[in-house]
Design a protein around this motif. Structure first.
Motif, PDB file in Angstrom:
ATOM      1  N   THR A  84      51.515  56.656  33.250  1.00  0.00           N
ATOM      2  CA  THR A  84      49.998  56.578  33.329  1.00  0.00           C
ATOM      3  C   THR A  84      49.912  54.988  32.930  1.00  0.00           C
ATOM      4  N   LEU A  85      50.575  54.175  32.208  1.00  0.00           N
ATOM      5  CA  LEU A  85      50.333  52.704  31.725  1.00  0.00           C
ATOM      6  C   LEU A  85      50.501  51.918  32.995  1.00  0.00           C
ATOM      7  N   LYS A  86      51.659  52.290  33.777  1.00  0.00           N
ATOM      8  CA  LYS A  86      52.198  51.692  34.899  1.00  0.00           C
ATOM      9  C   LYS A  86      51.050  51.951  35.894  1.00  0.00           C
ATOM     10  N   GLN A  87      50.423  53.175  36.113  1.00  0.00           N
ATOM     11  CA  GLN A  87      49.328  53.339  37.114  1.00  0.00           C
ATOM     12  C   GLN A  87      48.168  52.627  36.764  1.00  0.00           C
ATOM     13  N   ARG A  88      47.690  52.483  35.379  1.00  0.00           N
ATOM     14  CA  ARG A  88      46.551  51.642  35.175  1.00  0.00           C
ATOM     15  C   ARG A  88      46.967  50.114  35.622  1.00  0.00           C
ATOM     16  N   ALA A  89      48.190  49.669  35.470  1.00  0.00           N
ATOM     17  CA  ALA A  89      48.304  48.417  35.549  1.00  0.00           C
ATOM     18  C   ALA A  89      48.515  48.303  37.195  1.00  0.00           C
ATOM     19  N   HIS A  90      48.904  49.076  37.855  1.00  0.00           N
ATOM     20  CA  HIS A  90      48.585  49.100  39.193  1.00  0.00           C
ATOM     21  C   HIS A  90      47.143  49.033  39.935  1.00  0.00           C
ATOM     22  N   VAL A  91      46.362  49.744  39.242  1.00  0.00           N
ATOM     23  CA  VAL A  91      45.058  49.644  39.607  1.00  0.00           C
ATOM     24  C   VAL A  91      44.289  48.200  39.342  1.00  0.00           C
ATOM     25  N   GLU A  92      44.817  47.948  38.193  1.00  0.00           N
ATOM     26  CA  GLU A  92      44.305  46.349  37.917  1.00  0.00           C
ATOM     27  C   GLU A  92      44.995  45.309  38.774  1.00  0.00           C
ATOM     28  N   GLU A  93      46.174  45.608  39.364  1.00  0.00           N
ATOM     29  CA  GLU A  93      46.836  44.606  40.381  1.00  0.00           C
ATOM     30  C   GLU A  93      46.185  44.706  41.699  1.00  0.00           C
ATOM     31  N   PHE A  94      45.803  46.070  42.069  1.00  0.00           N
ATOM     32  CA  PHE A  94      45.080  46.081  43.357  1.00  0.00           C
ATOM     33  C   PHE A  94      43.688  45.222  43.178  1.00  0.00           C
ATOM     34  N   VAL A  95      42.918  45.575  42.008  1.00  0.00           N
ATOM     35  CA  VAL A  95      41.552  44.764  41.701  1.00  0.00           C
ATOM     36  C   VAL A  95      41.714  43.058  41.706  1.00  0.00           C
ATOM     37  N   SER A  96      42.806  42.658  41.065  1.00  0.00           N
ATOM     38  CA  SER A  96      43.012  41.136  41.192  1.00  0.00           C
ATOM     39  C   SER A  96      43.334  40.679  42.619  1.00  0.00           C
ATOM     40  N   ALA A  97      43.947  41.514  43.419  1.00  0.00           N
ATOM     41  CA  ALA A  97      44.347  41.314  44.804  1.00  0.00           C
ATOM     42  C   ALA A  97      43.378  41.108  45.633  1.00  0.00           C
ATOM     43  N   GLY A  98      42.288  41.785  45.238  1.00  0.00           N
ATOM     44  CA  GLY A  98      41.014  41.930  46.197  1.00  0.00           C
ATOM     45  C   GLY A  98      40.940  42.878  47.366  1.00  0.00           C
ATOM     46  N   VAL A  99      41.749  44.037  47.059  1.00  0.00           N
ATOM     47  CA  VAL A  99      41.740  45.055  48.090  1.00  0.00           C
ATOM     48  C   VAL A  99      40.483  45.389  48.638  1.00  0.00           C
ATOM     49  N   ASP A 100      40.459  45.834  49.864  1.00  0.00           N
ATOM     50  CA  ASP A 100      39.125  46.120  50.452  1.00  0.00           C
ATOM     51  C   ASP A 100      38.743  47.707  50.192  1.00  0.00           C
TER      52      ASP A 100
END
Length: 322
Positions: A84-100
């Motif tokens: 779960t913690l890794k998935q939370r981090a993945h979501v944050e990474e996607f937000v920081s990367a500015g995905v569409d």
């Protein structure tokens, strides 16, 4: 102008011409069908809770296949590996990367609610697949009605066993909404009958865990009429445990997912008595993403249908559940 100055100007122009580069548009690129480079206009983040379940591998494959039909989409896949913690981090990474856009199939509802909400509030469209999060801070949820599927399984069990019998329930991860709904639906389906759930355990959607829990059930009960597992790997694991104990012929096995190469094949082979379809929603997620990126309104919730597969109808493609 002197000959020396003409030569000097010519050298300057030559150097400038050699150092210039053709203008390029920023962003990821890939080869188009005609062999030229074509810009990928939109980047889609896909966060999968784990790839230890064949059904989730199929979900990713469905997303990949659907996205490949559109040259303007690039999907970036991340596997949280049941963390779960890794998935939370993945979501944050996607937000920081500015995905569409972001597609996520959460491991657990509550822990993923906040990062999904923050992505949504940041203006990123979020499509939640299979397992819901809490609240409504997301763009669209796509999934089948797990409670309805569980209830249909319960009703089938009641009819199959003649309204009485001893049943083992091997539950999916009970901190996830599908596990909770498949459990509640099943109990509703068997309500009013003499079906007894004599053993229940959380096998976390995993076949090895289901096999271990079934071994415990077999050691405690001399008679088990049926196993209801929340997914087909769980039902198959239970079958293998019963077979190892020489008791597979005295018990019926029911699962959920109905992948062609898994649950449906098990029914056709006679290992499972029934499986209920749980569509991945992968292709539908890409359709919704394209609608959103085109500026169209989409429904908040898309409920996918399901089918029941038994030995009697598996060759005909099963039958829709009501």
């Amino acid at each position: 102008m002197t000959t020396q100055r003409i030569i000097l100007v010519g050298l300057v122009l030559l150097v400038a011409g050699c150092s210039s580069e053709p203008s390029q548009e920023p962003g990821p690129q890939t080869s188009s069908p005609n062999g030229t480079l074509a810009k990928k206009a939109y980047r889609i983040g896909m966060s999968q809770c784990n790839l230890g379940e064949p059904w989730r591998v199929q979900m990713n494959a469905d997303i990949r296949t659907a996205a490949a039909k559109h040259d303007d989409l690039e999907v970036i896949f991340k596997d949280a590996q049941n963390d779960t913690l890794k998935q939370r981090a993945h979501v944050e990474e996607f937000v920081s990367a500015g995905v569409d856009a972001l597609i996520i199939s959460p491991k657990e509802a509550q822990p993923l609610t906040d990062p999904v909400a923050r992505a949504y509030r940041a203006g990123i469209p979020v499509i939640v697949l299979d397992r819901a999060v809490l609240g409504d801070d997301f763009t669209c949820f796509i999934g089948a009605d797990n409670k309805r599927i569980g209830k249909a399984a319960g009703q089938w069990v009641v009819n199959k066993l003649g309204r009485k019998g001893k049943v083992v329930e091997l539950k999916g991860l009970m901190t996830s909404t599908p596990g909770q709904d498949r459990h509640m639906g099943f109990r509703e389906g068997i309500a009013g009958s003499e079906i007894q759930v004599v053993f229940e355990a959380d096998m976390k959607w995993l076949e090895p865990e289901a096999r271990k829990e079934m071994e415990s059930a077999l050691s405690r009960f001399a008679a088990i009429d049926l196993v209801y597992a929340h997914n087909d790997p769980g039902a198959h694991g239970a079958y293998l445990a019963a077979k190892a104990a020489g008791r597979e012929k005295e018990t019926l096995f029911v699962g959920i997912d109905a992948l062609p190469q898994e649950g449906i094949a098990y029914v056709a082979q006679g290992l499972l008595s029934a499986t209920l379809q749980y569509p991945t929603g992968g292709a539908e997620a890409i359709d919704v993403v394209r609608q959103i990126l085109a500026g169209q309104q989409v429904r908040k919730q898309i409920v996918l249908g399901s089918r029941l597969f038994t030995a009697e109808n598996v060759q005909d493609g099963g039958e829709p559940i009501e």
